[in-house]
Scaffold this active site. Structure first.
Site, short mmCIF file in Angstrom:
data_model
loop_
_atom_site.label_atom_id
_atom_site.label_comp_id
_atom_site.label_asym_id
_atom_site.label_seq_id
_atom_site.Cartn_x
_atom_site.Cartn_y
_atom_site.Cartn_z
N HIS A 105 14.40 -20.81 -43.11
CA HIS A 105 13.58 -20.73 -41.01
C HIS A 105 13.61 -21.68 -41.06
CE1 HIS A 105 10.97 -19.40 -38.21
NE2 HIS A 105 11.84 -18.29 -38.04
N ASP A 116 14.13 -11.54 -41.38
CA ASP A 116 15.05 -10.73 -41.50
C ASP A 116 15.68 -10.11 -42.88
OD1 ASP A 116 16.00 -10.28 -38.92
OD2 ASP A 116 16.45 -12.39 -39.09
#
Ligand code: COA
Length: 382
Positions: free
Chosen positions: A263, A319
């Site tokens: 991320h 996700d």
């Protein structure tokens, strides 16, 4: 040549672009809050409708306010027949995110406030768009499969109605709540690429529809919302827990990125992944088959261990486990990113309204690295 004074690293990492009171992320500690409320509190106790109110108004609603917003969302769910006609003209093999971008952009034609860009009219547009998003996504899927779009069911919550309009069946309470939590978790995430795209467009004083169309375009890329689809394609390609180790060995050795991991902001666990991991396991157990969860878990273990060894401590992001969760809810893989948008419309519109309320055109400078002072050479001498 005089250059602008300040320059930054690639991708504007850690640059603070503007004040905002909507969402806070502490990437080091793995904290995510909406309007001061920790995402864990909201995922455990709240509903998506309540979170929409919170994002738009900066506080939790009382019973009456929540009922009023829920009624407004229900009243605006139905899509204009002209839009359904337009969607029926799309090619059958259309990519859902392309169809979503076009359909949402076209919705402006049927908005009674289309010529009014006041803050009050923009709030009404935010309600209509948020109410219509699930119906648009469901209609895209049904039309491409040769089915008629369904009418919304006013008795159902936002999440349950979406599953009803998609599958033609009322979901179980567990399925509806799983989607409701997923919508809460995806609702906002500060100045991510799509939200920033929406704010850049809104800052030109373009209307809500133009801003949201920009956001959908940004969300469609595999480095942003498209990652959960890639995660599921990877799980399907691998096929079984036994094959995970050898599959990853090759991928990691050749330096390929594993989707759903890493991320730009979090340096520890993405707090949204914590809930989705749990949800993926629970739905698997409830359905008597935890294969997709088990595979995901093994991939996570290997990638985290491998990257930690290389001193690049990356973790699963939002996700990663939403992929197996949606798969077990029977949702087509190429609808995962549109579902992200069904949730994120709440955050996008909150940011667009915040931008309008205190607007300044967003216009950075580039760090020019090209040639200077070149002399023009006529074309026949080049
Ligand atoms: N698989 C393997 N390696 C990864 C990786 C992944 N998913 N994510 C990051 N890395 C590597 C990077 O290549 C980088 O290595 P380098 O220093 O040799 O270049 C290192 O880990 C550190 O990366 P970091 O700086 O933390 O990430 P970033 O800010 O460059 O990129 C993402 C962030 C999200 C773009 C990136 O992690 C990624 O592409 N993830 C997969 C896509 C995804 O899931 N996107 C959804 C985000 S919510």
């Amino acid at each position: 040549m005089t250059k602008p004074a300040s320059t930054t690293g690639a991708g504007l990492r850690d640059v603070v672009a503007a004040p905002s009171s909507i969402c806070f992320i502490d990437g080091e500690k793995g904290i995510l809050t909406y309007r001061g409320y920790n995402i864990h509190e909201l995922a455990e106790n709240s509903t998506f409708e309540e979170v929409i109110f919170l994002l738009w108004n900066g506080r939790l609603p009382n019973r009456h306010e929540l009922a009023e917003l829920s009624a407004a969302l229900v009243a605006n769910r139905k899509l204009p027949v002209e839009l359904i006609g337009l969607m029926k003209s799309f090619p059958c093999e259309v990519v859902p995110m392309d169809a979503l971008r076009t359909a949402i952009s076209a919705l402006v034609f049927y908005d009674p406030d289309r010529n009014d860009n006041s803050l009050e009219a923009s709030k009404r547009k935010a309600i209509r768009l948020t109410a219509q998003f699930p119906g648009v996504v469901a209609a895209i899927d049904r039309i491409r499969n040769g089915k008629e779009p369904l009418d919304p069911n006013p008795e159902l919550s936002h999440a349950a109605n979406f599953l009803h309009m998609l599958n033609g069946e009322e979901p179980t309470d567990i399925e509806a709540r799983a989607l409701d939590i997923a919508l809460i978790l995806h609702a906002d995430h500060e100045f991510n690429a799509s939200t920033f795209a929406a704010r850049v467009t809104a800052a030109t004083l373009a209307d809500v529809y133009a801003s949201i169309t920009s956001a959908i375009g940004a969300l469609s890329g595999p480095l942003h919302g498209g990652a959960n689809e890639q995660v599921m394609r990877m799980l399907l390609e691998i096929g079984s827990v036994a094959k995970v180790d050898s599959y990853l060995k090759d991928k990691l050795a050749s330096g390929q990125k594993i989707m759903g991991i890493g991320h730009a902001v979090y340096r520890t666990e993405d707090p949204r992944a914590t809930h989705l991991r749990k949800m993926s396991e629970e739905i698997g157990k409830q359905q008597g088959d935890t294969k997709w969860f088990d595979m995901s878990h093994r991939i996570e273990e290997i990638v985290v261990a491998e990257m930690t060894k290389k001193e690049k401590p990356i973790r699963a992001n939002v996700d990663f486990y939403s992929a197996s969760t949606y798969y077990m809810l029977g949702i087509s893989v190429d609808l995962y990113t549109p579902i992200f948008a069904v949730s994120r419309i709440s955050g996008w519109t909150a940011h667009v309204l915040e931008q309008y309320a205190n607007n300044k055109l967003i216009r950075p400078r580039s760090d020019y690295t090209g040639e200077v002072d070149l002399k023009y050479i006529p074309i026949d001498r080049r």
